[in-house]
Design a protein around this motif. Structure first.
Motif, PDB file in Angstrom:
ATOM      1  N   ALA A  46      18.681  99.556   8.772  1.00 53.86           N
ATOM      2  CA  ALA A  46      18.341  99.080   7.432  1.00 53.86           C
ATOM      3  C   ALA A  46      16.889  99.410   7.125  1.00 53.86           C
ATOM      4  O   ALA A  46      16.030  99.438   8.013  1.00 53.86           O
ATOM      5  N   LEU A  47      16.628  99.636   5.850  1.00 53.18           N
ATOM      6  CA  LEU A  47      15.272  99.895   5.363  1.00 53.18           C
ATOM      7  C   LEU A  47      14.992  98.890   4.245  1.00 53.18           C
ATOM      8  O   LEU A  47      15.786  98.765   3.312  1.00 53.18           O
ATOM      9  N   ILE A  48      13.880  98.162   4.361  1.00 56.41           N
ATOM     10  CA  ILE A  48      13.522  97.141   3.380  1.00 56.41           C
ATOM     11  C   ILE A  48      12.277  97.579   2.629  1.00 56.41           C
ATOM     12  O   ILE A  48      11.239  97.860   3.241  1.00 56.41           O
ATOM     13  N   PHE A  49      12.373  97.647   1.301  1.00 55.19           N
ATOM     14  CA  PHE A  49      11.205  97.833   0.451  1.00 55.19           C
ATOM     15  C   PHE A  49      10.956  96.503  -0.270  1.00 55.19           C
ATOM     16  O   PHE A  49      11.869  95.957  -0.909  1.00 55.19           O
ATOM     17  N   HIS A  50       9.722  95.989  -0.182  1.00 57.50           N
ATOM     18  CA  HIS A  50       9.419  94.713  -0.835  1.00 57.50           C
ATOM     19  C   HIS A  50       7.962  94.715  -1.286  1.00 57.50           C
ATOM     20  O   HIS A  50       7.133  95.390  -0.659  1.00 57.50           O
ATOM     21  N   PRO A  51       7.634  93.976  -2.357  1.00 59.03           N
ATOM     22  CA  PRO A  51       6.248  93.998  -2.849  1.00 59.03           C
ATOM     23  C   PRO A  51       5.222  93.530  -1.824  1.00 59.03           C
ATOM     24  O   PRO A  51       4.212  94.195  -1.607  1.00 59.03           O
ATOM     25  N   THR A  81      15.901  97.386  11.741  1.00 57.70           N
ATOM     26  CA  THR A  81      15.305  97.360  10.403  1.00 57.70           C
ATOM     27  C   THR A  81      13.859  97.842  10.391  1.00 57.70           C
ATOM     28  O   THR A  81      13.073  97.518  11.275  1.00 57.70           O
ATOM     29  N   SER A  82      13.515  98.598   9.341  1.00 61.75           N
ATOM     30  CA  SER A  82      12.130  98.996   9.075  1.00 61.75           C
ATOM     31  C   SER A  82      11.692  98.365   7.756  1.00 61.75           C
ATOM     32  O   SER A  82      12.447  98.370   6.784  1.00 61.75           O
ATOM     33  N   PHE A  83      10.469  97.835   7.729  1.00 57.51           N
ATOM     34  CA  PHE A  83       9.954  97.126   6.558  1.00 57.51           C
ATOM     35  C   PHE A  83       8.751  97.858   5.985  1.00 57.51           C
ATOM     36  O   PHE A  83       7.817  98.204   6.706  1.00 57.51           O
TER      37      PHE A  83
END
Length: 367
Positions: A3-8, A27-29
């Motif tokens: 999973a790849l997470i993009f977040h502010p 997961t990568s953040f």
């Protein structure tokens, strides 16, 4: 699965959620900002609570108060995920959609939307266009409640997959923090002379949308010297709010504590009997979850997304534009409240209507 997470940015109310995603996926953040734009959290402390590494998107620029980030295609290519989680209907979400459409349609894309029903109805112009376009062309949207999902299905698209996960902490990890705050709670009870008092707590920024002039006016209608309004937070309106309390002759009943984090914040949740969120605009309101986990009875604006956490056993909803409504419900809540009569030795039971794990398992089973 990867999973790849993009977040502010990393915020306290997302740590448990991100940790759980990292436990479930490889997961990568990637965060766009080093801190939340309207609040400055202790990032080093937050990162110490994470079971994942925080990466930051360094390429990009700021325009009209918004962060535009570049290099998204390169990150996706490098991480080669099976699933991507984005935030809202942002520029990054649009770029992730375009990458998958052009290069790898097998990658699933979900976005996290904190919109309440009111926020959803109020979207206009480009914000409305991007919400409709993006949400209808990705795999699904994770809303904060079933109510918002239902509204979306009925008004925007019945075909889009909608999932639900509120902005909440794991009660297990949060209550460990609350246990560590008991000594500070007793210290504050003594320092502010709160024995034999009934406490109404507010936590948040002191800004217009939080509706604090309205709150103070409503509180001024409550009779009795045993009631206190505690305001934990900072912002440009503090001086004017103090002036209003003085004009209403209740300055001795209103405590302005300032902005707090960690133990200095958590202790207020474990002995204040009542909590209030009076906002006229509030996509969710993570403080409601924090108050419920601490055992507070919550009075929540019916315009806040967190109103979905309130039932007839843990609080009351009110119209944040009708002074009589909140005043009446404050009176009722205070009447059903016992004053602080001893030191705090143990935590109260959580008043959350469900657990973090129940919601997390439900989400992961349906993605």
């Amino acid at each position: 699965m990867k999973a790849l997470i993009f977040h502010p940015a990393l915020a306290p109310y997302r740590v448990d959620f991100f940790n759980s995603l990292n436990d479930f996926y490889s997961t990568s953040f990637y965060f766009s900002l080093k801190n939340v734009s309207d609040q400055k959290f202790d990032q080093e402390n937050l990162k110490s609570l994470c079971n994942f590494k925080c990466n930051y998107i360094s390429n990009g620029f700021e325009i009209l108060g918004r962060s535009i980030r570049t290099g998204i295609f390169s990150i996706i290519k490098k991480e080669s995920p099976d699933i991507i989680f984005c935030s809202e209907y942002s520029q990054i979400t649009l770029l992730a959609f375009l990458y998958c459409k052009i290069y790898n349609p097998k990658i699933k894309i979900y976005t996290l939307s904190d919109d309440s029903i009111t926020n959803s109805k109020d979207r206009k112009g480009l914000r409305l266009f991007f919400r409709n376009f993006i949400s209808k062309n990705i795999n699904g949207v994770v809303f904060t409640s079933k109510e918002v999902s239902t509204w979306y299905k009925n008004n925007i698209s019945s075909k889009t997959t909608t999932l639900n996960f509120p902005v909440i902490h794991s009660e297990k990890s949060l209550r460990v923090k609350y246990l560590k705050a008991i000594n500070q709670a007793n210290l504050n009870i003594d320092t502010y002379q709160l024995k034999e008092k009934k406490i109404l707590l507010y936590v948040g920024r002191l800004v217009e949308v939080k509706n604090l002039f309205f709150l103070i006016k409503c509180f001024s209608n409550i009779k009795g010297k045993d009631k206190k309004l505690v305001i934990v937070g900072e912002g440009p309106l503090q001086e004017k709010l103090e002036q209003l309390a003085e004009e209403l002759n209740i300055l001795d009943k209103v405590l302005f504590i300032g902005r707090k984090e960690g133990v200095e914040l958590y202790n207020w949740y474990i002995f204040s009997q009542l909590f209030v969120l009076p906002s006229t605009y509030e996509p969710f309101g993570a403080v409601v979850n924090e108050a419920l986990v601490g055992g507070c009875t919550v009075l929540c604006s019916n315009l806040a997304g967190a109103s979905s956490l309130i039932n007839d056993k843990n609080g009351l909803l009110f119209n944040p534009k009708k002074e009589n409504d909140l005043s009446t419900k404050l009176n009722k809540a205070f009447e059903n409240t016992e004053p602080i009569n001893s030191n705090i030795t143990a935590l109260r039971e959580s008043k959350m209507p469900f657990t973090f794990n129940q919601k997390m398992q439900e989400l992961l089973q349906n993605i």
